[in-house]
Design a protein around this motif. Sequence first.
Motif, PDB file in Angstrom:
ATOM      1  N   GLU A 153       0.671  -1.046  -0.379  1.00  0.00           N
ATOM      2  CA  GLU A 153      -0.003   0.407  -0.173  1.00  0.00           C
ATOM      3  C   GLU A 153       1.136   1.096   0.097  1.00  0.00           C
ATOM      4  O   GLU A 153       0.388   2.500  -0.447  1.00  0.00           O
ATOM      5  CB  GLU A 153      -1.558   0.024   1.415  1.00  0.00           C
ATOM      6  CG  GLU A 153      -2.481  -1.399   0.956  1.00  0.00           C
ATOM      7  CD  GLU A 153      -3.476  -0.967   2.536  1.00  0.00           C
ATOM      8  OE1 GLU A 153      -3.204   0.160   3.251  1.00  0.00           O
ATOM      9  OE2 GLU A 153      -3.812  -1.825   2.306  1.00  0.00           O
ATOM     10  N   GLU A 154       2.081   1.381   1.115  1.00  0.00           N
ATOM     11  CA  GLU A 154       2.737   2.587   0.865  1.00  0.00           C
ATOM     12  C   GLU A 154       3.970   2.805  -0.604  1.00  0.00           C
ATOM     13  O   GLU A 154       3.238   3.658  -0.927  1.00  0.00           O
ATOM     14  CB  GLU A 154       4.055   2.292   2.053  1.00  0.00           C
ATOM     15  CG  GLU A 154       3.258   1.795   3.392  1.00  0.00           C
ATOM     16  CD  GLU A 154       4.716   1.642   4.348  1.00  0.00           C
ATOM     17  OE1 GLU A 154       4.883   2.286   4.914  1.00  0.00           O
ATOM     18  OE2 GLU A 154       4.502   0.829   4.380  1.00  0.00           O
ATOM     19  N   VAL A 155       4.109   1.339  -1.302  1.00  0.00           N
ATOM     20  CA  VAL A 155       4.755   1.734  -2.979  1.00  0.00           C
ATOM     21  C   VAL A 155       3.597   1.531  -3.114  1.00  0.00           C
ATOM     22  O   VAL A 155       4.126   3.049  -4.144  1.00  0.00           O
ATOM     23  CB  VAL A 155       4.747   0.072  -2.420  1.00  0.00           C
ATOM     24  CG1 VAL A 155       5.744  -0.092  -4.537  1.00  0.00           C
ATOM     25  CG2 VAL A 155       6.114  -0.221  -2.025  1.00  0.00           C
ATOM     26  N   GLN A 156       2.548   1.975  -3.642  1.00  0.00           N
ATOM     27  CA  GLN A 156       1.318   2.220  -4.502  1.00  0.00           C
ATOM     28  C   GLN A 156       1.556   3.670  -4.398  1.00  0.00           C
ATOM     29  O   GLN A 156       0.976   4.654  -4.870  1.00  0.00           O
ATOM     30  CB  GLN A 156       0.190   0.674  -4.249  1.00  0.00           C
ATOM     31  CG  GLN A 156      -1.053   1.491  -5.200  1.00  0.00           C
ATOM     32  CD  GLN A 156      -0.437   1.565  -7.063  1.00  0.00           C
ATOM     33  OE1 GLN A 156       0.207  -0.047  -7.382  1.00  0.00           O
ATOM     34  NE2 GLN A 156      -1.058   2.793  -7.810  1.00  0.00           N
ATOM     35  N   GLN A 157       1.274   3.537  -3.092  1.00  0.00           N
ATOM     36  CA  GLN A 157       0.799   4.964  -2.694  1.00  0.00           C
ATOM     37  C   GLN A 157       1.837   6.545  -3.626  1.00  0.00           C
ATOM     38  O   GLN A 157       1.823   7.282  -3.867  1.00  0.00           O
ATOM     39  CB  GLN A 157       1.137   5.521  -1.384  1.00  0.00           C
ATOM     40  CG  GLN A 157       0.303   7.219  -0.216  1.00  0.00           C
ATOM     41  CD  GLN A 157      -1.750   7.513  -1.182  1.00  0.00           C
ATOM     42  OE1 GLN A 157      -1.676   6.443  -1.333  1.00  0.00           O
ATOM     43  NE2 GLN A 157      -1.403   9.047  -1.283  1.00  0.00           N
ATOM     44  N   LYS A 158       3.071   6.011  -3.136  1.00  0.00           N
ATOM     45  CA  LYS A 158       4.264   6.558  -4.037  1.00  0.00           C
ATOM     46  C   LYS A 158       4.086   6.734  -5.434  1.00  0.00           C
ATOM     47  O   LYS A 158       4.106   7.443  -6.563  1.00  0.00           O
ATOM     48  CB  LYS A 158       5.374   6.457  -4.078  1.00  0.00           C
ATOM     49  CG  LYS A 158       5.953   6.579  -2.638  1.00  0.00           C
ATOM     50  CD  LYS A 158       6.111   8.609  -2.535  1.00  0.00           C
ATOM     51  CE  LYS A 158       6.820   8.154  -0.870  1.00  0.00           C
ATOM     52  NZ  LYS A 158       7.564   9.481  -0.465  1.00  0.00           N
ATOM     53  N   ILE A 159       3.478   5.768  -6.342  1.00  0.00           N
ATOM     54  CA  ILE A 159       3.471   5.344  -7.607  1.00  0.00           C
ATOM     55  C   ILE A 159       1.703   6.359  -8.100  1.00  0.00           C
ATOM     56  O   ILE A 159       1.735   6.888  -9.014  1.00  0.00           O
ATOM     57  CB  ILE A 159       3.076   3.929  -7.974  1.00  0.00           C
ATOM     58  CG1 ILE A 159       4.372   3.156  -8.062  1.00  0.00           C
ATOM     59  CG2 ILE A 159       2.321   3.941  -8.963  1.00  0.00           C
ATOM     60  CD1 ILE A 159       3.795   1.741  -7.735  1.00  0.00           C
ATOM     61  N   THR A 160       0.836   6.061  -7.296  1.00  0.00           N
ATOM     62  CA  THR A 160      -0.186   7.358  -7.399  1.00  0.00           C
ATOM     63  C   THR A 160       0.281   8.144  -8.008  1.00  0.00           C
ATOM     64  O   THR A 160      -0.173   9.046  -7.682  1.00  0.00           O
ATOM     65  CB  THR A 160      -1.186   6.817  -6.442  1.00  0.00           C
ATOM     66  OG1 THR A 160      -1.346   5.203  -6.128  1.00  0.00           O
ATOM     67  CG2 THR A 160      -2.339   7.237  -6.526  1.00  0.00           C
TER      68      THR A 160
END
Length: 558
Positions: free
Chosen positions: A313-320
């Motif tokens: 989730e933290e990784v995806q947040q940076k991508i988003t």
Amino acid sequence: MKRSKTLIIFLLVFSLMLTSVACGKKSGEDTSNSSSKVEDNKKDDDTKKVEDDKKEEKAKLHLLGPDKGGDIKFADREKYPVWKEVQKLLDAANLDLEYEIVPAEQYKVVIQTRMASASDLPDIANVSPLDDTTVLNLARQGVILELNSLADEHSNGNIKKFYNEYFPYAKQLTTSPDGKMYWFSNLHKKLYKGTEPAPVALTMNIRKDWLDKLNIPVPTTADEYFNALKTMRDKDANGNGQKDEILIYDPARFNGAIAQWFGLGIDITAVDMENKKVVSPWYQEGVKDYFKYLQRLVKENIIDASLIGAGSEEVQQKITENKTASITDYNLETYREPTIEGGGEYMPLMPLKAVDGIEPAAQLESPFLVWQKFAVTKNCKNPEAAIAFFDIIYSEEYADLLFWGIEGLTYEVGDDGVKKFKDITGSFDTQLANEGKIAGQQVFGDTVFPRVQFANLEYELQGRPEYKTNHQLEIMTYKPYFYNKNYLAIPDDDQLEKKTQILNDITTYSEELATKLALGQKSLDDWDKYMADLKELGLDELIEIDQQLLDRYFSLEK
């Protein structure tokens, strides 16, 4: 004269009586034969009726497995045309299946409890949540049945054909140390142009739109990659006025694709498939240069150290948030781009040259996959019916329904004979699912029904941008390479006990050491001490055991 006449009449009457008796006997014989024939015919009819009744009486089997995740549940299977085709296969085999389907989140506890108690067992169970050792122990206790002899006795040949001809590597991965099989598995292979094995790659993906925006050439070396990421950050590639364009990379293990640029394997031990040799990245030539390179990335704040060990989730947040310049992922991924605020494109990179004298390696996912376990239990009163069920599973008809669905509805066959989904999202699109246009894997795969998949690369390339397609076609034949997991034979009790003990001790040490070396919190000057610690924790013994398992894996090819 009168007496003569009387005598003649008497003789005529007597003669007629004899004839009548003779005829009567003959007639009686005929009647007797006729009666016998009627009785024989009746017996034949009765026998035929019994045989027909037996034929009509279906063999019953009780199957236990988990429900599907997501919106489609096993209980809804009757809604879908693909299920009706599978039901025809079951009917043709005279099977009457009773399904015990448990919610997916509860299934692990249920199967562990039922198998441990060895009571209230089904005929066939999905035992995938249990590890190999547990299942082998169940076999030793007689809770599940050995399958080789059952297949030899009852199979129509499908099982042997699939395991020995179509998916021979499956036999290598599911044969126990005693030379027997105790479970059947999901089987998958992916080909290109009908004959070429088609592995996909896990590689470094970089923002192509940022390369284009800043006129940065596509990197061909590790140094060029470093400079590209630094330029993206320094020139504010995302346009938000901050230097926050980052590389997401976790150095704890060696399965980030940068490690392979330095010729390193993917875990504490790794398989060099070309040389049939087990290696450890800790002992490989490029390992120190790898950590020096990561230290450069950390020092320049290109790697976001706060994300090391972060969850998805933290990784995806940076991508988003449009801040991720590069990340390890599948080369054909298309699921990242739609989540980026403002849009973006990720380009897969070929293995980049990092050190003179070391050929960069690729990290590939094997085109041949074996997973999950389906066992026949001691409670199965009709092993012949159980094997008939698996003969259906290991058939081309079932494999097509499972993976592709129904020709004309979910897929079509081109002039070249290659199958392609009619809609690339056909297996997952909600609207198409509502219309019944989905394949079997979304309806019943991995429940009580194994998945058998003859996939092809052509359908995966549908709708992919040219730069992803070109990468995939090039990476398929690239050497050297490591698979993203080690394919080894099943260990025996002694090997498993030793491996488990070593891994429990060495994994934490290895991951902490790798992370601290990358962050510069441990010095490379103390390398000899680290190697001594790894040896003491059993690294050499682990390599030796895995080499034995690899050798046995290859011996099972014969």
